[in-house]
Scaffold this active site. Structure first.
Site, PDB file in Angstrom:
ATOM      1  N   ASN A 107       0.849  -1.185   0.015  1.00 45.81           N
ATOM      2  CA  ASN A 107      -0.085   0.148  -0.160  1.00 45.81           C
ATOM      3  C   ASN A 107       0.748   1.044   0.061  1.00 45.81           C
ATOM      4  O   ASN A 107       1.608   1.396   1.001  1.00 45.81           O
ATOM      5  CB  ASN A 107      -0.903   0.088   1.060  1.00 45.81           C
ATOM      6  CG  ASN A 107      -1.758   1.154   1.351  1.00 45.81           C
ATOM      7  OD1 ASN A 107      -1.741   2.031   0.455  1.00 45.81           O
ATOM      8  ND2 ASN A 107      -2.647   1.356   2.320  1.00 45.81           N
ATOM      9  N   TYR A 108       1.031   1.856  -0.980  1.00 43.43           N
ATOM     10  CA  TYR A 108       1.887   3.040  -1.266  1.00 43.43           C
ATOM     11  C   TYR A 108       1.355   4.258  -0.192  1.00 43.43           C
ATOM     12  O   TYR A 108       2.112   5.199  -0.051  1.00 43.43           O
ATOM     13  CB  TYR A 108       1.633   3.838  -2.599  1.00 43.43           C
ATOM     14  CG  TYR A 108       2.607   3.069  -3.836  1.00 43.43           C
ATOM     15  CD1 TYR A 108       2.341   1.786  -4.108  1.00 43.43           C
ATOM     16  CD2 TYR A 108       3.068   3.700  -4.416  1.00 43.43           C
ATOM     17  CE1 TYR A 108       2.905   1.267  -5.237  1.00 43.43           C
ATOM     18  CE2 TYR A 108       3.909   3.337  -5.662  1.00 43.43           C
ATOM     19  CZ  TYR A 108       4.033   2.162  -5.715  1.00 43.43           C
ATOM     20  OH  TYR A 108       4.445   1.457  -7.081  1.00 43.43           O
TER      21      TYR A 108
ATOM     22  N   ILE B 165       0.076   0.197  13.095  1.00 40.40           N
ATOM     23  CA  ILE B 165       0.178   0.746  11.669  1.00 40.40           C
ATOM     24  C   ILE B 165       1.431   1.877  11.466  1.00 40.40           C
ATOM     25  O   ILE B 165       1.158   3.017  12.466  1.00 40.40           O
ATOM     26  CB  ILE B 165      -1.193   1.292  11.164  1.00 40.40           C
ATOM     27  CG1 ILE B 165      -1.988  -0.040  10.853  1.00 40.40           C
ATOM     28  CG2 ILE B 165      -0.809   1.873   9.872  1.00 40.40           C
ATOM     29  CD1 ILE B 165      -3.346   0.331  10.195  1.00 40.40           C
TER      30      ILE B 165
ATOM     31  N   HIS C 186     -10.008   0.305   4.520  1.00 38.88           N
ATOM     32  CA  HIS C 186      -8.500   0.442   5.217  1.00 38.88           C
ATOM     33  C   HIS C 186      -8.821   1.261   6.366  1.00 38.88           C
ATOM     34  O   HIS C 186      -9.756   2.173   6.469  1.00 38.88           O
ATOM     35  CB  HIS C 186      -7.472   1.241   4.309  1.00 38.88           C
ATOM     36  CG  HIS C 186      -6.142   1.174   4.803  1.00 38.88           C
ATOM     37  ND1 HIS C 186      -5.743   2.269   5.850  1.00 38.88           N
ATOM     38  CD2 HIS C 186      -5.402   0.349   4.582  1.00 38.88           C
ATOM     39  CE1 HIS C 186      -4.371   1.820   6.306  1.00 38.88           C
ATOM     40  NE2 HIS C 186      -4.154   0.552   5.293  1.00 38.88           N
TER      41      HIS C 186
ATOM     42  N   GLY D 261       3.094  -2.607  10.699  1.00 39.02           N
ATOM     43  CA  GLY D 261       4.593  -2.538  11.254  1.00 39.02           C
ATOM     44  C   GLY D 261       5.387  -3.589  10.588  1.00 39.02           C
ATOM     45  O   GLY D 261       6.548  -3.907  11.198  1.00 39.02           O
TER      46      GLY D 261
ATOM     47  N   GLU E 292      -5.483  -5.712  10.302  1.00 39.75           N
ATOM     48  CA  GLU E 292      -4.312  -4.812  10.897  1.00 39.75           C
ATOM     49  C   GLU E 292      -4.580  -4.170  12.020  1.00 39.75           C
ATOM     50  O   GLU E 292      -5.627  -3.132  11.892  1.00 39.75           O
ATOM     51  CB  GLU E 292      -4.045  -3.815   9.607  1.00 39.75           C
ATOM     52  CG  GLU E 292      -3.794  -4.573   8.089  1.00 39.75           C
ATOM     53  CD  GLU E 292      -3.164  -3.208   7.217  1.00 39.75           C
ATOM     54  OE1 GLU E 292      -2.321  -3.461   6.883  1.00 39.75           O
ATOM     55  OE2 GLU E 292      -3.865  -2.095   7.435  1.00 39.75           O
TER      56      GLU E 292
HETATM   57  O1  G3P Z   1      -2.173  -1.006   4.657  1.00 41.10           O
HETATM   58  C1  G3P Z   1      -0.836  -1.246   5.215  1.00 41.10           C
HETATM   59  C2  G3P Z   1      -0.714  -0.646   6.427  1.00 41.10           C
HETATM   60  O2  G3P Z   1      -1.782   0.168   7.217  1.00 41.10           O
HETATM   61  C3  G3P Z   1       0.183  -1.059   7.326  1.00 41.10           C
HETATM   62  O3  G3P Z   1       1.161   0.103   7.169  1.00 41.10           O
HETATM   63  O4  G3P Z   1       3.199   1.200   7.368  1.00 41.10           O
HETATM   64  O5  G3P Z   1       2.517  -0.365   9.072  1.00 41.10           O
HETATM   65  O6  G3P Z   1       3.351  -1.054   6.861  1.00 41.10           O
HETATM   66  P1  G3P Z   1       2.765   0.066   7.864  1.00 41.10           P
END
Ligand code: G3P
Length: 230
Positions: A8-9, A149, A96, A184, A144
């Site tokens: 996810n960019y 996150i 999301h 994470g 998630e």
């Molecule tokens: O969609 C992916 C996400 O919300 C996780 O973000 O930066 O913890 O990999 P990250």
């Protein structure tokens, strides 16, 4: 079954946009060619067209980060699923944590996406929500924990029970959905553990998008995912 690395960019600047967005696309293509792992890229809406062109002819899939629960028409600034289909994406992320939807809207969007031939990757914050969404039959579900996150502290290490509970709760209502986890995730080891705990892969953002060398991180994650499924 091939493991999945979904990237996810988000909207990190400058990482998620312009030449940086294309670099990640080229890296993803290389990782797909070298490992055969299923790679999904979710660039910002503004980058979809050029990212799609960049990965053309490869197995890398491109998803939108969101769709709005609207019909095409006088809906300024909203993105109906029909518009995404027209843009050429393979699928769409729904619900999301940073762009939540009502359950009735998730349901309607999954039905519409299916009708239009687009895949859906629906997100949930906890195992219970994951199971509720699993009843709606998206193609993929990513659980998630929002508090992890973007922290670099991975769900696989900090909250492995979120993964195991998600897998058992989702499986009790839906035998087919592909189960991912995220939050994470930064290393190959994080991915290895996530897959060992019962998922088919991960949804990752900052660990890849903001990395100095996204290719090495993605490749390491892909190889670890393969090791975990073998
Ligand atoms: O969609 C992916 C996400 O919300 C996780 O973000 O930066 O913890 O990999 P990250």
């Amino acid at each position: 079954m091939k493991p999945i690395i979904a990237v996810n960019y988000k909207a990190y600047y400058p990482y998620s946009f312009g030449e940086n967005a294309l670099r990640i696309a080229r890296d993803a293509k290389r990782v797909w060619e070298e490992t055969g792992v299923e790679v999904i890229l979710a660039p910002p809406f503004t980058e979809i067209y050029r990212v799609l062109k960049e990965v053309e002819g490869s197995g890398v899939k491109v998803f939108a980060q969101h769709a709005d629960p609207v019909e095409p028409g006088a809906v300024t600034g909203y993105i109906p699923v029909e518009g995404l289909k027209e843009a050429g994406v393979h699928g769409v992320i729904l619900n999301h944590s940073e762009h939540r939807l009502k359950i009735a809207d998730i349901n309607a969007l999954i039905i519409k996406a299916r009708r239009l031939g687009l895949k859906t990757l629906a997100c949930a914050d906890v195992p219970e929500t994951g199971a509720a969404i699993a009843l709606l039959k998206p193609d993929m579900i990513a659980v998630e924990p929002p508090e992890l996150i973007g922290t670099g502290v991975s769900v696989s290490k900090a909250k492995p029970e979120v993964i195991t509970n998600s897998v058992s709760m989702i499986r009790s209502v839906n035998k087919e959905a592909l189960i991912l986890t995220g939050a994470g995730i930064t290393t190959g080891e994080d991915v290895y553990q996530a897959v060992k705990l019962g998922t088919i892969g991960v949804l990752v953002a900052s660990g890849i998008v903001k990395a100095k060398d996204p290719y090495s991180v993605m490749k390491d994650m892909a190889l670890n995912a393969l090791k975990a499924v073998s």
